[in-house]
Design a protein around this motif. Sequence first.
Motif, short mmCIF file in Angstrom:
data_model
loop_
_atom_site.label_atom_id
_atom_site.label_comp_id
_atom_site.label_asym_id
_atom_site.label_seq_id
_atom_site.Cartn_x
_atom_site.Cartn_y
_atom_site.Cartn_z
N GLU A 52 -43.67 -18.42 -38.52
CA GLU A 52 -44.75 -18.61 -37.55
C GLU A 52 -44.15 -18.74 -36.15
OE1 GLU A 52 -48.22 -21.86 -36.66
OE2 GLU A 52 -47.67 -21.49 -38.74
N LEU A 53 -44.75 -18.05 -35.20
CA LEU A 53 -44.22 -18.02 -33.84
C LEU A 53 -45.24 -18.54 -32.84
CD1 LEU A 53 -42.64 -14.43 -33.87
CD2 LEU A 53 -41.53 -16.60 -34.41
N SER A 54 -44.74 -19.15 -31.79
CA SER A 54 -45.59 -19.56 -30.67
C SER A 54 -45.77 -18.35 -29.76
CB SER A 54 -44.91 -20.68 -29.89
OG SER A 54 -45.44 -20.78 -28.59
N LEU A 55 -47.01 -18.03 -29.44
CA LEU A 55 -47.27 -16.88 -28.57
C LEU A 55 -46.69 -17.09 -27.16
CD1 LEU A 55 -50.86 -15.77 -29.60
CD2 LEU A 55 -48.68 -14.71 -30.15
N ILE A 56 -46.66 -18.34 -26.72
CA ILE A 56 -46.12 -18.63 -25.38
C ILE A 56 -44.62 -18.37 -25.35
CG2 ILE A 56 -45.68 -20.47 -23.70
CD1 ILE A 56 -48.48 -21.55 -24.43
N VAL A 57 -43.91 -18.85 -26.36
CA VAL A 57 -42.46 -18.62 -26.42
C VAL A 57 -42.18 -17.12 -26.57
CG1 VAL A 57 -40.33 -19.08 -27.71
CG2 VAL A 57 -41.98 -20.93 -27.30
N LEU A 58 -42.96 -16.45 -27.40
CA LEU A 58 -42.79 -15.01 -27.57
C LEU A 58 -43.03 -14.27 -26.25
CD1 LEU A 58 -42.19 -12.62 -29.40
CD2 LEU A 58 -44.61 -12.57 -30.02
N LEU A 59 -44.06 -14.65 -25.53
CA LEU A 59 -44.34 -14.04 -24.23
C LEU A 59 -43.19 -14.26 -23.24
CD1 LEU A 59 -46.28 -12.47 -22.41
CD2 LEU A 59 -47.36 -14.64 -21.83
N CYS A 98 -40.07 -14.64 -23.99
CA CYS A 98 -38.97 -13.76 -24.42
C CYS A 98 -39.26 -12.30 -24.08
CB CYS A 98 -38.72 -13.93 -25.92
SG CYS A 98 -38.05 -15.53 -26.37
N ILE A 99 -40.50 -11.88 -24.25
CA ILE A 99 -40.88 -10.50 -23.91
C ILE A 99 -40.68 -10.26 -22.41
CG2 ILE A 99 -42.83 -8.90 -23.70
CD1 ILE A 99 -43.88 -10.14 -26.37
N LEU A 100 -41.13 -11.20 -21.59
CA LEU A 100 -40.97 -11.05 -20.14
C LEU A 100 -39.50 -11.03 -19.73
CD1 LEU A 100 -43.89 -13.32 -18.88
CD2 LEU A 100 -43.78 -10.81 -18.88
N ALA A 101 -38.67 -11.81 -20.43
CA ALA A 101 -37.23 -11.80 -20.14
C ALA A 101 -36.63 -10.44 -20.52
CB ALA A 101 -36.53 -12.92 -20.91
N ALA A 102 -37.01 -9.93 -21.68
CA ALA A 102 -36.50 -8.62 -22.10
C ALA A 102 -36.96 -7.52 -21.14
CB ALA A 102 -36.96 -8.31 -23.53
N ILE A 160 -32.82 -17.53 -23.39
CA ILE A 160 -32.48 -18.00 -24.73
C ILE A 160 -31.71 -19.31 -24.65
CG2 ILE A 160 -31.24 -17.45 -26.88
CD1 ILE A 160 -33.83 -15.79 -26.35
N CYS A 161 -30.82 -19.43 -23.69
CA CYS A 161 -30.08 -20.68 -23.49
C CYS A 161 -31.04 -21.83 -23.17
CB CYS A 161 -29.06 -20.53 -22.37
SG CYS A 161 -28.11 -22.02 -22.02
N LEU A 162 -31.96 -21.60 -22.25
CA LEU A 162 -32.94 -22.64 -21.90
C LEU A 162 -33.83 -23.01 -23.08
CD1 LEU A 162 -33.94 -21.47 -18.30
CD2 LEU A 162 -32.53 -23.46 -18.93
N LEU A 163 -34.23 -22.01 -23.86
CA LEU A 163 -35.05 -22.30 -25.04
C LEU A 163 -34.26 -23.10 -26.08
CD1 LEU A 163 -36.99 -18.94 -25.33
CD2 LEU A 163 -37.97 -21.18 -24.77
N ALA A 164 -32.97 -22.85 -26.17
CA ALA A 164 -32.12 -23.63 -27.08
C ALA A 164 -31.96 -25.06 -26.56
CB ALA A 164 -30.77 -22.96 -27.26
N PHE A 200 -35.24 -23.28 -29.90
CA PHE A 200 -34.34 -22.56 -30.78
C PHE A 200 -33.17 -23.47 -31.13
CE2 PHE A 200 -35.07 -18.22 -28.48
CZ PHE A 200 -36.35 -18.17 -28.97
N SER A 201 -32.51 -23.16 -32.20
CA SER A 201 -31.25 -23.80 -32.52
C SER A 201 -30.21 -23.29 -31.53
CB SER A 201 -30.85 -23.42 -33.96
OG SER A 201 -29.47 -23.55 -34.15
N ILE A 202 -29.24 -24.11 -31.21
CA ILE A 202 -28.15 -23.66 -30.34
C ILE A 202 -27.41 -22.51 -30.99
CG2 ILE A 202 -26.40 -25.28 -31.15
CD1 ILE A 202 -27.00 -24.27 -27.48
N TRP A 203 -27.44 -22.46 -32.33
CA TRP A 203 -26.76 -21.37 -33.04
C TRP A 203 -27.44 -20.02 -32.77
CZ3 TRP A 203 -22.06 -21.94 -34.12
CH2 TRP A 203 -21.56 -23.19 -34.45
#
Length: 159
Positions: A78-85, A87-91, A124-128, A133-136
């Motif tokens: 299950e994913l959060s749409l906000i986090v996915l958005l 990541c999409i904007l970063a990509a 991704i670093c900030l999300l970790a 996200f896991s730091i891994w």
Amino acid sequence: MKYSDDLFDVNNDLKFATICGVLCGIASAVAAIYDAGAAYIFIAIPIGNILALKVDGTHHIVTLIVFIVICLAFGIPELSLIVLLICILAALADEVGHEMVSKVTENRFLNLFFEYRFVMKIVICLLAITGQFSIWIFVCFLLFEIFYVIAGICFEKFN
């Protein structure tokens, strides 16, 4: 996917580019099924590429279909749409910046920043750091990016 892109773009080798792309699609799908952080990344990157009009070959389409079919067949976390958005904007920012920045400025920092697509790395670093996200996942993403660059170097050396 870098090797696949270079096989197609430089060598015009659709067959081997597609085979390499399919292997990438399978590996990405397995990671996305296994871990939510990987799912965010491996879903955001193709969407960002589609929005940036970078899906420009049959090998990309076949790879995307393989990825989608595997994810639909086995399911993703299950994913959060906000986090996915985010990541999409970063990509998307990485892809647009990679193509455009060198055309509008000679600023060495900006050119290197977008040449090596640092927007997604920072996000991704900030999300970790914030616990999304896991730091891994961040470490694995950095390894993914390092091997992307190595694939380009290997392609240049062996082709």
